[in-house]
Write a protein that holds these residues in place. Structure first.
Motif, PDB file in Angstrom:
ATOM      1  N   ALA A 219      37.126  44.228  48.934  1.00 14.14           N
ATOM      2  CA  ALA A 219      37.334  42.828  48.555  1.00 14.14           C
ATOM      3  C   ALA A 219      38.601  42.679  47.718  1.00 14.14           C
ATOM      4  CB  ALA A 219      36.127  42.310  47.783  1.00 14.14           C
ATOM      5  N   LEU A 220      38.837  43.640  46.829  1.00 14.41           N
ATOM      6  CA  LEU A 220      40.038  43.583  45.988  1.00 14.41           C
ATOM      7  C   LEU A 220      41.308  43.831  46.797  1.00 14.41           C
ATOM      8  CD1 LEU A 220      38.800  45.318  42.720  1.00 14.41           C
ATOM      9  CD2 LEU A 220      39.605  42.963  42.964  1.00 14.41           C
ATOM     10  N   GLN A 221      41.204  44.583  47.875  1.00 13.82           N
ATOM     11  CA  GLN A 221      42.368  44.769  48.732  1.00 13.82           C
ATOM     12  C   GLN A 221      42.807  43.446  49.349  1.00 13.82           C
ATOM     13  OE1 GLN A 221      41.167  47.765  51.543  1.00 13.82           O
ATOM     14  NE2 GLN A 221      41.597  49.484  50.159  1.00 13.82           N
ATOM     15  N   GLN A 222      41.828  42.604  49.671  1.00 14.09           N
ATOM     16  CA  GLN A 222      42.148  41.310  50.272  1.00 14.09           C
ATOM     17  C   GLN A 222      42.506  40.268  49.226  1.00 14.09           C
ATOM     18  OE1 GLN A 222      39.746  39.723  53.337  1.00 14.09           O
ATOM     19  NE2 GLN A 222      39.406  41.679  54.378  1.00 14.09           N
ATOM     20  N   GLN A 223      41.861  40.352  48.063  1.00 12.80           N
ATOM     21  CA  GLN A 223      42.132  39.389  46.990  1.00 12.80           C
ATOM     22  C   GLN A 223      42.290  40.162  45.681  1.00 12.80           C
ATOM     23  OE1 GLN A 223      38.694  36.684  47.410  1.00 12.80           O
ATOM     24  NE2 GLN A 223      40.081  35.187  48.319  1.00 12.80           N
ATOM     25  N   PRO A 224      43.463  40.715  45.429  1.00 13.07           N
ATOM     26  CA  PRO A 224      43.660  41.592  44.262  1.00 13.07           C
ATOM     27  C   PRO A 224      43.368  40.929  42.919  1.00 13.07           C
ATOM     28  CG  PRO A 224      45.484  41.773  45.808  1.00 13.07           C
ATOM     29  CD  PRO A 224      44.663  40.613  46.258  1.00 13.07           C
ATOM     30  N   GLU A 225      43.437  39.614  42.866  1.00 17.75           N
ATOM     31  CA  GLU A 225      43.221  38.937  41.592  1.00 17.75           C
ATOM     32  C   GLU A 225      41.828  38.307  41.494  1.00 17.75           C
ATOM     33  OE1 GLU A 225      46.365  36.272  40.693  1.00 17.75           O
ATOM     34  OE2 GLU A 225      47.907  37.835  40.710  1.00 17.75           O
ATOM     35  N   SER A 226      40.922  38.719  42.346  1.00 19.53           N
ATOM     36  CA  SER A 226      39.567  38.170  42.312  1.00 19.53           C
ATOM     37  C   SER A 226      38.803  38.690  41.100  1.00 19.53           C
ATOM     38  CB  SER A 226      38.816  38.543  43.596  1.00 19.53           C
ATOM     39  OG  SER A 226      37.440  38.255  43.467  1.00 19.53           O
ATOM     40  N   SER A 227      38.469  37.798  40.189  1.00 18.40           N
ATOM     41  CA  SER A 227      37.693  38.198  39.007  1.00 18.40           C
ATOM     42  C   SER A 227      36.288  38.645  39.394  1.00 18.40           C
ATOM     43  CB  SER A 227      37.611  37.038  38.007  1.00 18.40           C
ATOM     44  OG  SER A 227      38.872  36.771  37.451  1.00 18.40           O
ATOM     45  N   ALA A 228      35.707  37.978  40.406  1.00 20.83           N
ATOM     46  CA  ALA A 228      34.348  38.331  40.827  1.00 20.83           C
ATOM     47  C   ALA A 228      34.307  39.736  41.410  1.00 20.83           C
ATOM     48  CB  ALA A 228      33.835  37.326  41.848  1.00 20.83           C
ATOM     49  N   ALA A 229      35.287  40.080  42.261  1.00 17.43           N
ATOM     50  CA  ALA A 229      35.324  41.424  42.839  1.00 17.43           C
ATOM     51  C   ALA A 229      35.607  42.467  41.768  1.00 17.43           C
ATOM     52  CB  ALA A 229      36.378  41.490  43.941  1.00 17.43           C
ATOM     53  N   THR A 230      36.487  42.132  40.835  1.00 14.01           N
ATOM     54  CA  THR A 230      36.786  43.056  39.729  1.00 14.01           C
ATOM     55  C   THR A 230      35.545  43.296  38.897  1.00 14.01           C
ATOM     56  OG1 THR A 230      39.094  42.329  39.637  1.00 14.01           O
ATOM     57  CG2 THR A 230      38.208  43.423  37.697  1.00 14.01           C
ATOM     58  N   ALA A 231      34.846  42.206  38.556  1.00 17.87           N
ATOM     59  CA  ALA A 231      33.629  42.347  37.755  1.00 17.87           C
ATOM     60  C   ALA A 231      32.574  43.163  38.488  1.00 17.87           C
ATOM     61  CB  ALA A 231      33.080  40.967  37.396  1.00 17.87           C
ATOM     62  N   GLY A 232      32.461  42.944  39.813  1.00 23.97           N
ATOM     63  CA  GLY A 232      31.487  43.702  40.591  1.00 23.97           C
ATOM     64  C   GLY A 232      31.812  45.183  40.612  1.00 23.97           C
ATOM     65  N   LEU A 233      33.079  45.518  40.862  1.00 22.41           N
ATOM     66  CA  LEU A 233      33.478  46.919  40.883  1.00 22.41           C
ATOM     67  C   LEU A 233      33.306  47.553  39.510  1.00 22.41           C
ATOM     68  CD1 LEU A 233      34.660  49.384  42.225  1.00 22.41           C
ATOM     69  CD2 LEU A 233      36.952  48.428  41.888  1.00 22.41           C
ATOM     70  N   ALA A 234      33.706  46.827  38.481  1.00 21.67           N
ATOM     71  CA  ALA A 234      33.555  47.367  37.124  1.00 21.67           C
ATOM     72  C   ALA A 234      32.087  47.625  36.800  1.00 21.67           C
ATOM     73  CB  ALA A 234      34.160  46.397  36.111  1.00 21.67           C
ATOM     74  N   HIS A 235      31.226  46.720  37.216  1.00 28.49           N
ATOM     75  CA  HIS A 235      29.792  46.893  36.952  1.00 28.49           C
ATOM     76  C   HIS A 235      29.259  48.158  37.608  1.00 28.49           C
ATOM     77  CE1 HIS A 235      25.423  45.919  37.271  1.00 28.49           C
ATOM     78  NE2 HIS A 235      25.645  45.413  36.077  1.00 28.49           N
TER      79      HIS A 235
END
Length: 448
Positions: A219-235
């Motif tokens: 998801a981050l590859q497609q939308q590098p600035e996605s806060s939701a994807a970042t939060a999900g990966l970080a979690h």
């Protein structure tokens, strides 16, 4: 960990759902008002008289243009004359929905369904509103009904949205059903970045952290600035204790969105896990200032204060939280512990007694109660508390010493001597002052 997730996900993002309704549902339903395609070989005669599209088509155009007063002025007289018109009832519900009047919208959608149980659009719209209100069971029933019907006119995107909404609804409570719903959506519509994010959330709910990590990274590859994807990966990284991987990821996202509550919460968790308590407290203080009404953030900050040796600040937050949750045993235990650490033993006793009455298996609360009772010279309460504690936790040098001194002060010589010996055997030089006292009390009691 659960707190950060709660901040991240919630039940349904209201803004997303309203966008869903206006972007997909209105598109499929205003098709009612569109003219049929011209037959092959014909052309539009611009000199011919223009047929009046009718009040419903005009109302739908007004809704699309956010001219709600105009739409209402068209729909209300029409419904007075045609109270069982399912399309008009849907339009009226959609008008209220567009203005975030949920209760009124629900009423009109229900009337539309009663008038035409096979109307796809009202089932979908009603399911979305109910989901937004947190009524998951009722929302699920409506969304399932929508997936079994067809939009009018046919609209694969709208049908796919019904499956996506169902997947969102089920992603935590029934991840397998959510996965199947998402697969149905992908069979009739192209994959979107939100689908990839949802795939990660479903995998995480199933406990498949590796698959969830893969999905979030995609998801981050497609939308590098996605806060939701970042939060999900970080979690997911935090859950796998990959703190060194999570920290730079969260830091980069916070530079883009410094006030994002989920990211700040995760940064605090990572810093705390890495032993950087001062930095963790600083992040949580900022977050608490941003969202002072959020109990989960207040609880995290209070816990951080307690872990960082600031029991006075922790106690103030725990006391505030207890105003709205006076019967919460974990809050009572934490508040009582913070009072003990401030040496406010008399205040701590009733708090801890209430905590263990509500949750008798909290061994740590029994420990705090025993220590506070000892400082208040209530030695029978010390023994009772230690006896209850022993059902759930192993003895420690500290509890052996409390046993010994309580028996000693109650003049139970044999028991006191036995526990002084147990304490000395377990202490092994770690508590020199108490060990000196134990040795001398054994001599005074006639034991060597």
């Amino acid at each position: 960990m659960g707190n950060s997730r709660a901040v991240k996900s919630g039940a349904f993002n209201a803004a997303l759902l309203r966008l869903t309704i206006s972007g997909v549902l209105l598109g499929c339903c205003t098709g009612f008002a569109q003219s049929a395609p011209l037959p092959p070989g014909t052309s539009l005669d611009e000199t011919a008289p223009v047929k009046d599209p009718g009040p419903l088509a005009k109302a739908e155009d007004a809704i699309a243009n956010k001219d709600y007063d105009q739409a209402r002025s068209l729909l209300d007289p029409y419904l007075s004359a045609h109270p069982g018109d399912a399309r008009a009832l849907f339009d009226r519900g959609f008008l209220e929905d567009s203005q975030e009047h949920d209760e009124a919208a629900v009423g009109y959608y229900q009337k539309a369904i009663a008038a035409d149980p096979k109307q796809f659009e009202s089932h979908l719209a009603l399911g979305l509103v109910l989901a937004r209100e947190g009524k998951q069971k009722e929302a699920g029933e409506q969304l399932i009904a929508a997936t079994e019907l067809e939009p009018n006119p046919p609209d694969p995107a709208a049908k796919a949205q019904a499956f996506r909404a169902l997947a969102q609804l089920d992603r935590n409570s029934d991840p397998d059903a959510a996965k199947q719903a998402l697969l149905h959506a992908l069979q009739i519509s192209p994959e979107t970045p939100d689908d990839i994010l949802l795939t990660g959330e479903i995998a995480e709910a199933e406990g498949d952290l590796a698959s969830a990590e893969t999905a979030y990274r995609r998801a981050l590859q497609q939308q590098p600035e996605s806060s939701a994807a970042t939060a999900g990966l970080a979690h997911v990284l935090i859950a796998q204790k990959k703190y060194s991987d999570a920290e730079p990821l969260i830091q980069a996202a916070l530079r883009r969105d410094p006030d994002d509550p989920a990211l700040n919460t995760q940064m605090a968790l990572v810093l705390s896990a890495e032993g950087k308590q001062d930095a963790s407290v600083g992040v949580l203080e900022k977050l608490h200032q941003f969202k002072p009404e959020d109990d989960s953030i207040s609880k995290m900050l209070a816990d951080a204060y307690a872990a960082n040796g600031q029991p006075d600040k922790a106690a103030a937050l725990y006391a505030q939280l207890l105003k709205s949750r006076p019967e919460d045993p974990s809050l009572l235990a934490a508040y009582g512990d913070s009072l003990v650490r401030q040496q406010h033993y008399a205040e701590a006793l009733p708090v801890l007694q209430k905590a263990v009455a509500l949750k008798p298996d909290d061994g740590n609360a029994w420990s705090g109660l025993a220590f506070a009772a000892s400082q208040q010279h209530n030695y029978q309460l010390v023994l009772d508390s230690l006896s209850a504690r022993s059902k759930y936790l192993q003895e420690t040098p500290a509890t052996y010493f409390l046993w010994a001194t309580a028996y000693d002060n109650l003049h139970h010589t044999k028991q006191a001597a036995d526990y002084y010996k147990l304490f000395l055997a377990a202490a092994k030089g770690q508590f020199p002052d108490q060990e000196w006292q134990a040795k001398h009390r054994l001599i005074a009691l006639g034991y060597k």
